[in-house]
Scaffold this motif. Structure first.
Motif, PDB file in Angstrom:
ATOM      1  N   MET A 104       0.538  -1.094   0.196  1.00  0.00           N
ATOM      2  CA  MET A 104       0.223   0.268  -0.062  1.00  0.00           C
ATOM      3  C   MET A 104       0.476   1.395  -0.861  1.00  0.00           C
ATOM      4  SD  MET A 104      -3.335  -1.069  -0.314  1.00  0.00           S
ATOM      5  CE  MET A 104      -3.720  -2.842   0.037  1.00  0.00           C
ATOM      6  N   ASN A 105       2.076   0.973   0.491  1.00  0.00           N
ATOM      7  CA  ASN A 105       3.050   2.310   0.146  1.00  0.00           C
ATOM      8  C   ASN A 105       3.208   3.118   1.613  1.00  0.00           C
ATOM      9  OD1 ASN A 105       5.273   3.709  -0.374  1.00  0.00           O
ATOM     10  ND2 ASN A 105       3.790   5.052  -2.010  1.00  0.00           N
ATOM     11  N   MET A 106       2.162   2.783   2.994  1.00  0.00           N
ATOM     12  CA  MET A 106       1.505   3.593   3.861  1.00  0.00           C
ATOM     13  C   MET A 106       2.216   2.717   5.085  1.00  0.00           C
ATOM     14  SD  MET A 106      -1.852   4.012   2.831  1.00  0.00           S
ATOM     15  CE  MET A 106      -2.805   4.354   1.204  1.00  0.00           C
ATOM     16  N   THR A 107       1.769   3.054   5.715  1.00  0.00           N
ATOM     17  CA  THR A 107       2.686   2.259   7.647  1.00  0.00           C
ATOM     18  C   THR A 107       1.225   1.803   7.592  1.00  0.00           C
ATOM     19  OG1 THR A 107       1.823   4.578   8.783  1.00  0.00           O
ATOM     20  CG2 THR A 107       4.291   4.353   7.724  1.00  0.00           C
ATOM     21  N   THR A 108       1.059   1.462   8.621  1.00  0.00           N
ATOM     22  CA  THR A 108      -0.363   0.876   9.214  1.00  0.00           C
ATOM     23  C   THR A 108      -1.178   1.632   9.396  1.00  0.00           C
ATOM     24  OG1 THR A 108       0.789  -0.981  10.176  1.00  0.00           O
ATOM     25  CG2 THR A 108      -1.477  -1.099  10.641  1.00  0.00           C
ATOM     26  N   VAL A 109      -1.146   2.595  10.374  1.00  0.00           N
ATOM     27  CA  VAL A 109      -2.003   3.942  10.761  1.00  0.00           C
ATOM     28  C   VAL A 109      -2.536   4.039   9.613  1.00  0.00           C
ATOM     29  CG1 VAL A 109      -2.575   5.926  12.475  1.00  0.00           C
ATOM     30  CG2 VAL A 109      -0.931   4.076  13.192  1.00  0.00           C
ATOM     31  N   GLU A 110      -1.627   5.450   8.539  1.00  0.00           N
ATOM     32  CA  GLU A 110      -2.302   5.779   7.295  1.00  0.00           C
ATOM     33  C   GLU A 110      -3.114   5.223   5.905  1.00  0.00           C
ATOM     34  OE1 GLU A 110       1.834   8.811   6.539  1.00  0.00           O
ATOM     35  OE2 GLU A 110       2.064   6.144   5.801  1.00  0.00           O
ATOM     36  N   TYR A 111      -2.581   3.458   6.131  1.00  0.00           N
ATOM     37  CA  TYR A 111      -3.872   2.500   5.808  1.00  0.00           C
ATOM     38  C   TYR A 111      -5.189   2.844   6.363  1.00  0.00           C
ATOM     39  CZ  TYR A 111      -5.724  -1.474   3.386  1.00  0.00           C
ATOM     40  OH  TYR A 111      -6.603  -2.561   2.999  1.00  0.00           O
TER      41      TYR A 111
ATOM     42  N   HIS B 144      -4.356  -5.683  20.146  1.00  0.00           N
ATOM     43  CA  HIS B 144      -2.923  -5.724  19.869  1.00  0.00           C
ATOM     44  C   HIS B 144      -1.919  -4.363  20.251  1.00  0.00           C
ATOM     45  CE1 HIS B 144      -3.115 -10.463  19.915  1.00  0.00           C
ATOM     46  NE2 HIS B 144      -4.341  -9.409  18.783  1.00  0.00           N
ATOM     47  N   GLY B 145      -2.001  -3.619  18.728  1.00  0.00           N
ATOM     48  CA  GLY B 145      -1.278  -1.855  18.592  1.00  0.00           C
ATOM     49  C   GLY B 145      -0.218  -2.155  19.547  1.00  0.00           C
ATOM     50  N   GLN B 146       1.089  -3.252  19.180  1.00  0.00           N
ATOM     51  CA  GLN B 146       2.125  -3.362  19.402  1.00  0.00           C
ATOM     52  C   GLN B 146       3.277  -3.008  18.184  1.00  0.00           C
ATOM     53  OE1 GLN B 146       3.756  -7.597  20.499  1.00  0.00           O
ATOM     54  NE2 GLN B 146       4.998  -7.324  20.826  1.00  0.00           N
ATOM     55  N   ILE B 147       2.585  -3.496  17.307  1.00  0.00           N
ATOM     56  CA  ILE B 147       4.061  -2.961  16.484  1.00  0.00           C
ATOM     57  C   ILE B 147       3.108  -1.554  14.783  1.00  0.00           C
ATOM     58  CG2 ILE B 147       5.265  -3.560  14.602  1.00  0.00           C
ATOM     59  CD1 ILE B 147       5.861  -5.296  16.558  1.00  0.00           C
ATOM     60  N   MET B 148       3.105  -0.078  15.734  1.00  0.00           N
ATOM     61  CA  MET B 148       2.581   0.000  15.339  1.00  0.00           C
ATOM     62  C   MET B 148       3.593   1.664  14.545  1.00  0.00           C
ATOM     63  SD  MET B 148      -0.710  -0.171  15.463  1.00  0.00           S
ATOM     64  CE  MET B 148      -1.934   1.519  15.670  1.00  0.00           C
ATOM     65  N   SER B 149       4.810   0.666  14.562  1.00  0.00           N
ATOM     66  CA  SER B 149       5.684   1.790  13.895  1.00  0.00           C
ATOM     67  C   SER B 149       7.032   0.794  13.588  1.00  0.00           C
ATOM     68  CB  SER B 149       6.747   3.356  14.828  1.00  0.00           C
ATOM     69  OG  SER B 149       7.172   2.426  16.148  1.00  0.00           O
ATOM     70  N   GLY B 150       7.513   1.412  12.506  1.00  0.00           N
ATOM     71  CA  GLY B 150       8.455  -0.052  12.452  1.00  0.00           C
ATOM     72  C   GLY B 150      10.022  -0.778  13.548  1.00  0.00           C
TER      73      GLY B 150
ATOM     74  N   SER C 266       7.456   6.311  18.098  1.00  0.00           N
ATOM     75  CA  SER C 266       8.433   6.978  16.983  1.00  0.00           C
ATOM     76  C   SER C 266       7.160   6.994  15.584  1.00  0.00           C
ATOM     77  CB  SER C 266       9.365   5.815  16.267  1.00  0.00           C
ATOM     78  OG  SER C 266      10.043   5.047  17.086  1.00  0.00           O
ATOM     79  N   MET C 267       6.319   6.569  15.818  1.00  0.00           N
ATOM     80  CA  MET C 267       5.206   7.074  14.964  1.00  0.00           C
ATOM     81  C   MET C 267       5.272   8.544  14.395  1.00  0.00           C
ATOM     82  SD  MET C 267       1.447   4.937  16.406  1.00  0.00           S
ATOM     83  CE  MET C 267       1.434   6.070  17.728  1.00  0.00           C
ATOM     84  N   ALA C 268       4.515   8.772  13.360  1.00  0.00           N
ATOM     85  CA  ALA C 268       4.611  10.015  13.315  1.00  0.00           C
ATOM     86  C   ALA C 268       4.165  10.561  13.450  1.00  0.00           C
ATOM     87  CB  ALA C 268       4.929  10.330  11.537  1.00  0.00           C
ATOM     88  N   ARG C 269       4.053  11.941  13.454  1.00  0.00           N
ATOM     89  CA  ARG C 269       3.165  13.187  14.205  1.00  0.00           C
ATOM     90  C   ARG C 269       1.908  14.071  13.688  1.00  0.00           C
ATOM     91  NH1 ARG C 269       4.107  16.947  17.743  1.00  0.00           N
ATOM     92  NH2 ARG C 269       2.369  19.225  17.703  1.00  0.00           N
ATOM     93  N   HIS C 270       2.223  12.957  12.276  1.00  0.00           N
ATOM     94  CA  HIS C 270       0.368  13.463  11.363  1.00  0.00           C
ATOM     95  C   HIS C 270      -0.450  11.521  12.306  1.00  0.00           C
ATOM     96  CE1 HIS C 270       2.578  10.575   8.621  1.00  0.00           C
ATOM     97  NE2 HIS C 270       1.469  10.122   8.196  1.00  0.00           N
ATOM     98  N   GLU C 271      -0.167  10.410  13.397  1.00  0.00           N
ATOM     99  CA  GLU C 271      -0.657   8.921  12.809  1.00  0.00           C
ATOM    100  C   GLU C 271      -0.835   9.647  14.555  1.00  0.00           C
ATOM    101  OE1 GLU C 271       2.409   5.258  10.633  1.00  0.00           O
ATOM    102  OE2 GLU C 271       3.181   7.261  11.436  1.00  0.00           O
ATOM    103  N   ILE C 272      -0.142  10.356  15.346  1.00  0.00           N
ATOM    104  CA  ILE C 272       0.086   9.938  16.379  1.00  0.00           C
ATOM    105  C   ILE C 272      -1.570  11.488  16.273  1.00  0.00           C
ATOM    106  CG2 ILE C 272      -0.112  11.039  18.469  1.00  0.00           C
ATOM    107  CD1 ILE C 272       3.726  10.642  17.522  1.00  0.00           C
ATOM    108  N   GLU C 273      -1.551  12.430  15.863  1.00  0.00           N
ATOM    109  CA  GLU C 273      -2.681  13.029  15.769  1.00  0.00           C
ATOM    110  C   GLU C 273      -3.816  12.402  14.862  1.00  0.00           C
ATOM    111  OE1 GLU C 273      -1.248  16.542  14.040  1.00  0.00           O
ATOM    112  OE2 GLU C 273      -0.015  17.142  15.228  1.00  0.00           O
ATOM    113  N   ALA C 274      -3.906  12.123  14.165  1.00  0.00           N
ATOM    114  CA  ALA C 274      -5.534  11.078  14.306  1.00  0.00           C
ATOM    115  C   ALA C 274      -5.670  10.092  14.602  1.00  0.00           C
ATOM    116  CB  ALA C 274      -4.616  10.445  12.557  1.00  0.00           C
ATOM    117  N   LEU C 275      -4.528   8.518  15.405  1.00  0.00           N
ATOM    118  CA  LEU C 275      -5.420   8.298  16.407  1.00  0.00           C
ATOM    119  C   LEU C 275      -5.815   9.190  17.831  1.00  0.00           C
ATOM    120  CD1 LEU C 275      -2.910   5.499  16.786  1.00  0.00           C
ATOM    121  CD2 LEU C 275      -4.312   5.572  16.062  1.00  0.00           C
ATOM    122  N   ARG C 276      -5.620  10.172  18.216  1.00  0.00           N
ATOM    123  CA  ARG C 276      -6.210  10.856  18.981  1.00  0.00           C
ATOM    124  C   ARG C 276      -6.342  11.339  18.913  1.00  0.00           C
ATOM    125  NH1 ARG C 276      -1.803  15.101  19.733  1.00  0.00           N
ATOM    126  NH2 ARG C 276      -3.084  15.779  18.346  1.00  0.00           N
TER     127      ARG C 276
END
Length: 473
Positions: free
Chosen positions: A261-268, A283-289, A295-305
């Motif tokens: 998908m050329n995306m991270t899990t959160v981006e997908y 689970h939510g254990q491996i949400m970054s590489g 280590s999640m990108a700022r936009h990923e953190i903000e999206a989840l929050r």
């Protein structure tokens, strides 16, 4: 009928946190709590339950578990390694090789036997609301929804409050024996299963006096197409159903989404519209590489929050396979909602609360990380909020009378100066004395009243032999 629980230490909800009330009183009429406090001066009650030497707590919201195959994986997922010559990442062998094989070997009657046994275990250890995530083509008549209906009936008969989520997906995965995974497409069968699950969720929601509700459960984030996930969101919005998906289970999953998908899990999840206050990531254990949530990108953190998405942690199943969540303290600091589940055995939320707190302290190298009160919140209010249920996980007037009474008149408990620390760091399911759901007694003096436990154990022992005989390892 109006009843009062008196003389116990009550963990009452004050609107923002649980507060201990010594020698308090909880009054409930039929299925609703009408009073929580120190001094009750209302109308006379019909029955008094004496909770002297007891803690009175809200029932646990066990937000992620599997009742149909877990009992048959005992011993096969723990202390089991891939062949020595195979270089694989942690959790690879169990997740991609052993687990699918055990599920494939189980039959419908075995699954139902397991369900009866597990519901009894959940009740006796204080889980009053449970989120049961079923399986699809790995077991059960090529995706036949009948097993889901039978398990739902068992849940209803148990007296528990259950959210039933039969899983569906567009592809499956399997280990190739060399440390890699391969994916196969279900094609039209995947769509047919999706439609059957959607029909079940719409038609069974609200049965058993509304103790049985349903949720949409796309299988794993790496086995569902964008089209299937977008349709899941559409159905959730249309019918007011929550969603839970398995995500962040392994580095293989993370890499797969990156590659395809050329995306991270959160981006997908963002791209397919899944995120929201009704969405749970199991689970939510491996949400970054690197598995570090910071280590999640700022936009990923903000999206989840900002979306109020909830991450459901399953600490014990990960810890006993050599994995850790890094960490519930980081998620808390990032402002991301969290809850807890047991996933597999033991189905004892006390055990997963203890592991959540302890693993977090180890990961963060801090005695103050993973505080007991925070973990208890995750096991009650956190799970209730994830399901959109402000009437669960709390002892407060207007909430459901889902109540657990825990013994503290034991050498292990005495003296109790901090109920949260006792519950998280010392107690276990054996300390549960009484469980009420919708004001009805499900467990009394530690004994389950709604299920023939001896018969359930006998049946599942016989089923286990049948299932294990089919395994090729």
């Amino acid at each position: 009928m109006k009843k009062a629980i008196v003389n116990g230490t009550i963990l009452a909800w004050d609107g923002s946190r649980h507060q201990a009330i010594e020698a308090g009183t909880v009054v409930f009429e039929d299925d609703l709590i009408t009073f929580v406090g120190s001094l009750y001066e209302g109308e006379p009650v019909d029955e008094i339950i004496d909770a002297t030497g007891r803690l009175v707590i809200p029932g646990f919201v066990n937000s992620h578990l599997h009742v149909t195959d877990t009992l048959f994986t005992k011993g096969y997922l723990e202390e089991t390694q891939a062949p020595a010559e195979t270089k694989v990442a942690p959790n690879y062998h169990t997740l991609y090789t052993v687990l699918p094989a055990v599920r494939k070997a189980s039959d419908l009657d075995a699954q139902l036997a397991a369900a009866h046994c597990v519901f009894a275990d959940l009740a006796r250890t204080g889980s009053t609301t449970v989120v049961e995530l079923g399986y699809d083509f790995e077991i059960g008549g090529d995706g036949d929804i009948a097993i889901t209906e039978r398990v739902a009936e068992a849940a209803g008969a148990s007296g528990l409050r259950c959210y039933s989520g039969p899983r569906y997906r567009s592809s499956y995965y399997w280990g190739d024996g060399q440390g890699a995974t391969y994916y196969g497409d279900y094609g039209a069968k995947g769509q047919a299963r999706f439609e059957a699950c959607a029909d079940f969720c719409v038609n069974w929601n609200g049965r058993y006096d509304d103790r049985l509700r349903t949720l949409l459960a796309p299988g794993q984030i790496d086995t569902c197409s964008p089209e299937m996930l977008r349709e899941t969101r559409r159905l959730a919005d249309e019918h007011g159903l929550p969603i839970q998906i398995h995500g962040g289970q392994s580095i293989h999953e993370y890499d797969r989404i990156r590659e395809t998908m050329n995306m991270t899990t959160v981006e997908y999840m963002m791209d397919t519209g899944l995120l929201g206050p009704d969405f749970i990531i199991g689970h939510g254990q491996i949400m970054s590489g690197d598995g570090n949530h910071a280590s999640m990108a700022r936009h990923e953190i903000e999206a989840l929050r900002d979306s109020l998405t909830t991450v459901c942690h399953l600490p014990w199943v990960k810890a006993r396979r050599g994995g850790v969540i890094n960490s519930i303290e980081k998620y808390k600091e990032l402002g991301i909602r969290q809850c807890l589940g047991t996933d597999t055995y033991p189905f004892d939320m006390f055990n997963d609360m203890r592991m959540a707190s302890t693993v977090c302290k180890i990961v963060e190298s801090s005695a103050t990380a993973g505080r007991a009160e925070d973990v208890f919140y995750m096991a009650t209010v956190g799970g209730a909020d994830a399901l959109g249920r402000a009437d669960l996980g709390r002892l407060k007037a207007g909430c459901k009378a889902d109540i657990v009474i825990v013994r503290t008149d034991t050498p292990k408990a005495a003296p109790v100066y901090d109920p949260f620390k006792f519950l998280v760091h010392a107690a276990n399911g054996e300390d549960v004395d009484m469980v009420l759901v919708d004001g009805k007694t499900v467990v009394e003096k530690g004994n389950v009243k709604t299920i023939d436990v001896a018969a359930a154990v006998k049946e599942v022992n016989a089923a286990g032999k049948r299932v294990w005989a089919r395994l090729g390892f």
